[in-house]
Design an enzyme around this catalytic site. Structure first.
Site, short mmCIF file in Angstrom:
data_model
loop_
_atom_site.label_atom_id
_atom_site.label_comp_id
_atom_site.label_asym_id
_atom_site.label_seq_id
_atom_site.Cartn_x
_atom_site.Cartn_y
_atom_site.Cartn_z
N HIS A 68 0.84 -1.20 0.00
CA HIS A 68 0.00 0.00 0.00
C HIS A 68 0.88 1.26 0.00
CE1 HIS A 68 -3.51 2.36 1.85
NE2 HIS A 68 -2.49 3.16 2.01
N GLU A 69 1.87 1.28 0.89
CA GLU A 69 2.76 2.44 0.99
C GLU A 69 3.60 2.61 -0.28
OE1 GLU A 69 2.73 4.92 3.11
OE2 GLU A 69 1.06 3.88 4.07
N HIS A 72 1.77 4.41 -2.99
CA HIS A 72 1.83 5.87 -2.80
C HIS A 72 3.19 6.40 -3.29
CE1 HIS A 72 -1.77 6.45 -0.45
NE2 HIS A 72 -1.37 5.71 0.56
N ASP A 170 -6.13 8.21 4.01
CA ASP A 170 -5.90 8.74 2.67
C ASP A 170 -7.10 9.53 2.16
OD1 ASP A 170 -3.33 7.61 2.38
OD2 ASP A 170 -4.24 5.66 2.02
ZN ZN Z 1 -2.25 5.14 2.39
#
Ligand code: ZN
Length: 239
Positions: A68-69, A72, A170
């Site tokens: 997930h990170e 980004h 987010d």
């Molecule tokens: Zn996030």
């Protein structure tokens, strides 16, 4: 950041584990070991197998948070931002940005790719379980499919939870980007933070009737909203 240990470097970004992770990993292992099916392995008789599976699930959960990170970070790097490091706390990762993206549309997309990747991972895992588990039921196909089910389910929850329009999720950034198209960055942050606080307040009230955990999450959301507001005002000298 001190109190954290570097474990890898991906796309040139140092990946670090915060010290709290050393407590959280056994805690999550324990949670998975005592939860009954389909959200844990309490039904497995052999203690060593139960705890090994629970530990593996906790580690893979941490790998999903990292994915997930990285989503980004990858997006940010592609659009001219820069990430100094990613720190993992298991229940969440933090990508520290050297330079933020100030074009609201890019910021919204960058915020969105994280939850989007969690939801995609979740759907792929649940689809895998649905297609290959001969019994379809997550709890009857054996420990492997049970683990796939748990990870798929948590990833979807993680993705949806992150879309809640409140800092530090987010969704809060997506909301700020939406406001930032119409007003200044500081003002947009203020507005998004106040909506986050209203969310936290409502969550806390609902929590009083439903679950203590929701109150705890509400508190965390409230702190996140205030923290983001303070940080942005500090940086722009408007405190
Ligand atoms: Zn996030």
């Amino acid at each position: 950041m001190r109190n954290s240990l570097q474990i890898a470097k991906i796309f040139g970004i140092p990946i670090k584990i915060h010290i709290s992770f050393l407590l959280v990993l056994p805690f999550f292992t324990w949670i998975f070991a005592i939860q009954p099916e389909p959200f844990g392995f309490a039904g497995i008789e052999s203690e060593p197998v139960k705890y090994l599976l629970s530990l593996l699930t906790a580690i893979l959960l941490f790998a999903s948070v990292l994915a997930h990170e990285l989503a980004h970070s990858y997006f940010s790097l592609r659009y001219g931002g820069s990430i100094s490091e990613i720190t993992l706390y298991l229940i969440g990762g933090v990508s520290s940005m050297k330079e933020e993206l100030h074009d609201p549309a890019s910021e919204a997309k960058m915020a969105f790719v994280g939850p989007f990747s969690s939801i995609v991972i979740g759907i792929v895992l649940l689809a895998f379980n649905y297609l290959f588990n001969p019994t379809v039921s997550p709890s009857e196909g054996g420990p492997f499919f049970l683990m796939v089910f748990i990870l798929g389910y948590i990833n979807i929850i993680l993705g949806l939870f992150n879309l809640i329009p409140a800092f530090p999720m987010d969704g809060g950034r997506i909301l700020r980007a939406f406001f930032a198209q119409r007003m200044g960055f500081v003002e947009a942050t203020e507005k998004a933070a106040s909506i986050g606080k209203i969310f936290a307040f409502l969550m806390g009230i609902i929590g009083l009737f439903i679950s203590f955990w929701l109150i705890l999450i509400a508190f965390f959301v409230y702190m996140g909203a205030s923290g983001e507001e303070r940080q942005v005002k500090n940086r722009y000298g408007k405190l």
